[in-house]
Design a protein around this motif. Structure first.
Motif, PDB file in Angstrom:
ATOM      1  N   ARG A   1      44.122 -17.720  10.118  1.00 14.15           N
ATOM      2  CA  ARG A   1      45.132 -18.779  10.013  1.00 14.15           C
ATOM      3  C   ARG A   1      45.006 -19.627   8.743  1.00 14.15           C
ATOM      4  NH1 ARG A   1      43.983 -17.268  14.937  1.00 14.15           N
ATOM      5  NH2 ARG A   1      41.929 -18.225  14.855  1.00 14.15           N
TER       6      ARG A   1
ATOM      7  N   SER B   1      38.608  -5.261   8.414  1.00 15.38           N
ATOM      8  CA  SER B   1      38.885  -6.140   9.551  1.00 15.38           C
ATOM      9  C   SER B   1      39.810  -5.473  10.550  1.00 15.38           C
ATOM     10  CB  SER B   1      39.538  -7.406   9.012  1.00 15.38           C
ATOM     11  OG  SER B   1      40.221  -8.092  10.025  1.00 15.38           O
ATOM     12  N   SER B   2      39.642  -5.849  11.821  1.00 15.69           N
ATOM     13  CA  SER B   2      40.549  -5.339  12.857  1.00 15.69           C
ATOM     14  C   SER B   2      41.974  -5.850  12.611  1.00 15.69           C
ATOM     15  CB  SER B   2      40.088  -5.829  14.229  1.00 15.69           C
ATOM     16  OG  SER B   2      40.334  -7.210  14.368  1.00 15.69           O
TER      17      SER B   2
ATOM     18  N   THR C   1      42.583 -26.428  21.913  1.00 15.03           N
ATOM     19  CA  THR C   1      43.942 -25.871  21.965  1.00 15.03           C
ATOM     20  C   THR C   1      43.835 -24.381  22.252  1.00 15.03           C
ATOM     21  OG1 THR C   1      44.615 -27.473  20.313  1.00 15.03           O
ATOM     22  CG2 THR C   1      46.091 -25.619  20.665  1.00 15.03           C
TER      23      THR C   1
ATOM     24  N   ARG D   1      41.073 -10.636  22.893  1.00 22.11           N
ATOM     25  CA  ARG D   1      40.333 -10.109  21.738  1.00 22.11           C
ATOM     26  C   ARG D   1      39.216  -9.171  22.219  1.00 22.11           C
ATOM     27  NH1 ARG D   1      43.961 -11.663  19.408  1.00 22.11           N
ATOM     28  NH2 ARG D   1      44.164 -12.958  17.541  1.00 22.11           N
TER      29      ARG D   1
ATOM     30  N   ASP E   1      48.412 -14.951  13.622  1.00 17.63           N
ATOM     31  CA  ASP E   1      47.704 -14.430  14.784  1.00 17.63           C
ATOM     32  C   ASP E   1      48.373 -13.170  15.336  1.00 17.63           C
ATOM     33  OD1 ASP E   1      45.470 -15.036  16.279  1.00 17.63           O
ATOM     34  OD2 ASP E   1      46.168 -17.080  16.647  1.00 17.63           O
TER      35      ASP E   1
HETATM   36  O1  LIG Z   1      38.616  -9.292  13.965  1.00 18.05           O
HETATM   37  C1  LIG Z   1      38.916  -9.735  12.874  1.00 18.05           C
HETATM   38  O2  LIG Z   1      39.147  -9.028  11.936  1.00 18.05           O
HETATM   39  C2  LIG Z   1      39.063 -11.216  12.692  1.00 18.05           C
HETATM   40  O3  LIG Z   1      38.365 -11.849  13.744  1.00 18.05           O
HETATM   41  C3  LIG Z   1      38.464 -13.238  13.739  1.00 18.05           C
HETATM   42  O4  LIG Z   1      39.813 -13.638  13.881  1.00 18.05           O
HETATM   43  P1  LIG Z   1      40.356 -13.951  15.340  1.00 18.05           P
HETATM   44  O5  LIG Z   1      40.294 -12.747  16.213  1.00 18.05           O
HETATM   45  O6  LIG Z   1      41.679 -14.579  15.159  1.00 18.05           O
HETATM   46  O7  LIG Z   1      39.238 -14.950  15.889  1.00 18.05           O
HETATM   47  P2  LIG Z   1      39.305 -16.481  16.280  1.00 18.05           P
HETATM   48  O8  LIG Z   1      39.822 -17.279  15.158  1.00 18.05           O
HETATM   49  O9  LIG Z   1      37.992 -16.839  16.819  1.00 18.05           O
HETATM   50  O10 LIG Z   1      40.382 -16.503  17.452  1.00 18.05           O
HETATM   51  C4  LIG Z   1      40.113 -15.815  18.685  1.00 18.05           C
HETATM   52  C5  LIG Z   1      41.243 -16.041  19.649  1.00 18.05           C
HETATM   53  O11 LIG Z   1      41.297 -17.441  19.969  1.00 18.05           O
HETATM   54  C6  LIG Z   1      42.613 -17.919  19.759  1.00 18.05           C
HETATM   55  N1  LIG Z   1      42.527 -19.311  19.327  1.00 18.05           N
HETATM   56  C7  LIG Z   1      41.987 -19.628  18.124  1.00 18.05           C
HETATM   57  C8  LIG Z   1      41.863 -20.924  17.721  1.00 18.05           C
HETATM   58  C9  LIG Z   1      42.337 -21.943  18.576  1.00 18.05           C
HETATM   59  O12 LIG Z   1      42.252 -23.148  18.274  1.00 18.05           O
HETATM   60  N2  LIG Z   1      42.874 -21.585  19.762  1.00 18.05           N
HETATM   61  C10 LIG Z   1      42.990 -20.299  20.172  1.00 18.05           C
HETATM   62  O13 LIG Z   1      43.483 -20.034  21.257  1.00 18.05           O
HETATM   63  C11 LIG Z   1      43.233 -17.010  18.732  1.00 18.05           C
HETATM   64  O14 LIG Z   1      44.643 -17.023  18.869  1.00 18.05           O
HETATM   65  C12 LIG Z   1      42.607 -15.684  19.089  1.00 18.05           C
HETATM   66  O15 LIG Z   1      43.356 -15.085  20.084  1.00 18.05           O
HETATM   67  C13 LIG Z   1      37.922 -13.792  12.448  1.00 18.05           C
HETATM   68  O16 LIG Z   1      38.088 -15.198  12.413  1.00 18.05           O
HETATM   69  C14 LIG Z   1      38.571 -13.175  11.251  1.00 18.05           C
HETATM   70  O17 LIG Z   1      37.923 -13.625  10.088  1.00 18.05           O
HETATM   71  C15 LIG Z   1      38.559 -11.682  11.329  1.00 18.05           C
HETATM   72  O18 LIG Z   1      37.284 -11.215  11.061  1.00 18.05           O
END
Ligand SMILES: O=C(O)[C@H]1O[C@H](OP(=O)(O)OP(=O)(O)OC[C@H]2O[C@@H](n3ccc(=O)[nH]c3=O)[C@H](O)[C@@H]2O)[C@H](O)[C@@H](O)[C@H]1O
Length: 431
Positions: free
Chosen positions: A179, A217-218, A297, A309, A384
């Motif tokens: 983000r 990255s995924s 949030t 995830r 996202d």
């Molecule tokens: O696999 C990757 O390649 C990536 O993984 C990670 O990204 P993401 O899977 O998005 O992890 P992360 O931010 O922990 O959000 C996890 C969940 O919480 C939700 N989320 C997040 C923040 C929030 O305030 N609220 C929320 O619900 C959000 O919507 C999500 O569903 C790494 O940061 C990235 O650098 C990259 O390596």
């Protein structure tokens, strides 16, 4: 007509038209003589001060040059000693992003089994640099030298490859975060594209060329809806600039493999978590807020569907990184020229069991013994994706990758580390 200068500082007292006695004239003359002497002295002092200041700034810039954070005999000694291999058939690895979350764990694991490790990190302030410094201290305690420098610094990279014949590069330095790319897009281009190219240029010119394993990255699967995600699936619909730069990185890596014979393996990490983790990630920031009594949030997908995830524990990721390094095969080029085909590989490193975000929050609440104040909102359009799920059969086949830590167990270890690192166990809160 006398000039202003003449009026203020007449060259001879006679120019003054003063109707006074001789005595008065003599006194005035003495007085004037001493004033002009004082003026000359003042000029002299000003000149002296100016030359002192410019000398000082020369000395300063000189000492800045000599005390640069890299270079010099002592520095090279540290680099060579840190790169020393202590097992037969071991490797000598340059780890970029060594003070990062994954970089720290991978560096320690390599060192523990007897490989040589030199770390490189720019210690930027994307998140609290004191955590990065603490990781560096941990690495130093294990005999790993971490250089403060940027992967965009071609001279530093050339110097490193001059000092050590690295067999492998574990490239983990990157601008992470899905983000944040909307706030600071250029930082992604700087690290994930320009930095990658600078590093690959250094690797291609190095003799011998190292084999490279790096963090993709995924997120490259973007809006892809086929689950679980397989390496052969389409990756041309990124949902964030972060994902786009990682996807571009895969294409750039392929080019360097094709033209220069560099052995390159890209690892698609799936939401890695664990002790010494990244404070910008949800599991980490949720923990901080829950403990501080602040709201969190929680994003939700369309039609009230929970986001999910394939959260992957750091120890499993480390095993995947080491497995990739061990099976990477050699680069074939020399003198910047390809001498034959070299391996080009891409692997998913995930956990294969996605968990929803509300479930993640439940687990944290149980480990922390504190109820979260949840603020549930619809996922904003900020890069996202609704879910991730890895198919890991390629990594399994190639180097026996098999994740063994579920989210419940992994978060328990994370929470234990968090409470200890931030001083909750000692009855005080430092965050
Ligand atoms: O696999 C990757 O390649 C990536 O993984 C990670 O990204 P993401 O899977 O998005 O992890 P992360 O931010 O922990 O959000 C996890 C969940 O919480 C939700 N989320 C997040 C923040 C929030 O305030 N609220 C929320 O619900 C959000 O919507 C999500 O569903 C790494 O940061 C990235 O650098 C990259 O390596």
């Amino acid at each position: 007509m006398p000039s202003l200068e003449d009026e203020l500082f007449p060259s001879t007292p006679g120019k003054f038209k003063i109707e006074r006695s001789n005595t008065m004239n003599r006194q005035f003359h003495r007085c004037f003589t001493s004033t002009s002497t004082m003026f000359l002295w003042a000029l002299f002092l000003v000149a002296l001060t100016a030359s002192y200041l410019s000398f000082q700034s020369f000395v300063d810039s000189g000492s800045r040059y000599f005390s640069a954070s890299w270079g010099g005999i002592q520095w090279e000694k540290h680099v060579r000693s840190s790169a020393q291999i202590h097992r037969s058939g071991g490797m000598s690895v340059l780890v970029t992003g060594a003070a990062g979350f994954v970089g720290t764990h991978v560096s320690l694991a390599l060192k523990k089994r007897g490989d040589g490790v030199v770390g490189l990190d720019n210690f930027n302030n994307y998140y609290d640099p004191s955590l990065k410094k603490a990781r560096k201290a941990l690495l130093n305690n294990h005999g790993i030298f971490v250089i403060e420098g940027d992967i965009n610094d071609a001279k530093l990279l050339a110097k490193l490859f001059d000092a050590v014949a690295f067999t492998h590069v574990m490239h983990l330095a990157a601008q992470a975060g899905v983000r944040y790319a909307m706030q600071n897009p250029h930082s992604y281009v700087h690290s994930n594209i320009a930095g990658l190219v600078t590093l690959l240029e250094a690797c291609k010119s190095a003799n011998p060329q190292p084999s490279i394993v790096w963090a993709s990255s995924s997120s490259v699967y973007g809006l892809n809806e086929n689950v679980p995600f397989s390496e052969a699936d389409r990756t041309d619909q990124p949902a964030s600039l972060y994902a786009a730069t990682k996807k571009a990185g895969e294409e750039i890596a392929h080019t360097y493999n094709h033209i220069y014979g560099l052995s390159i393996t890209g690892l698609r990490f799936f939401t890695v978590y664990g002790p010494w983790g990244r404070p910008d990630m949800a599991y980490f920031s949720f923990t901080r807020n829950i403990l501080q009594g602040k709201p969190i949030t929680v994003y939700r997908g369309k039609n009230h569907v929970d986001l999910a995830r394939d959260f992957t524990y750091i120890d499993d990721i480390v095993k995947g990184c080491l497995g990739s390094l061990d099976t990477s095969g050699k680069s074939t080029g020399s003198g910047g020229k390809k001498r034959g085909p070299a391996p080009y590989r891409i692997f998913n490193l995930g956990n294969t069991s996605p968990v929803t975000v509300p479930k993640l929050v439940n687990i944290l609440e149980r480990h922390l013994k504190v109820k979260a104040k949840k603020n549930v909102i619809e996922m904003p359009g900020n890069g996202d994706v609704p879910f991730t799920h890895a198919n890991i059969s390629s990594a399994q086949k190639e180097f026996g990758y098999r994740p063994t830590t579920d989210l419940q167990t992994g978060l328990k270890k994370f929470v234990r580390w968090y409470l200890s690192y931030y001083g909750y166990n000692r009855g005080k809160r430092v965050n």
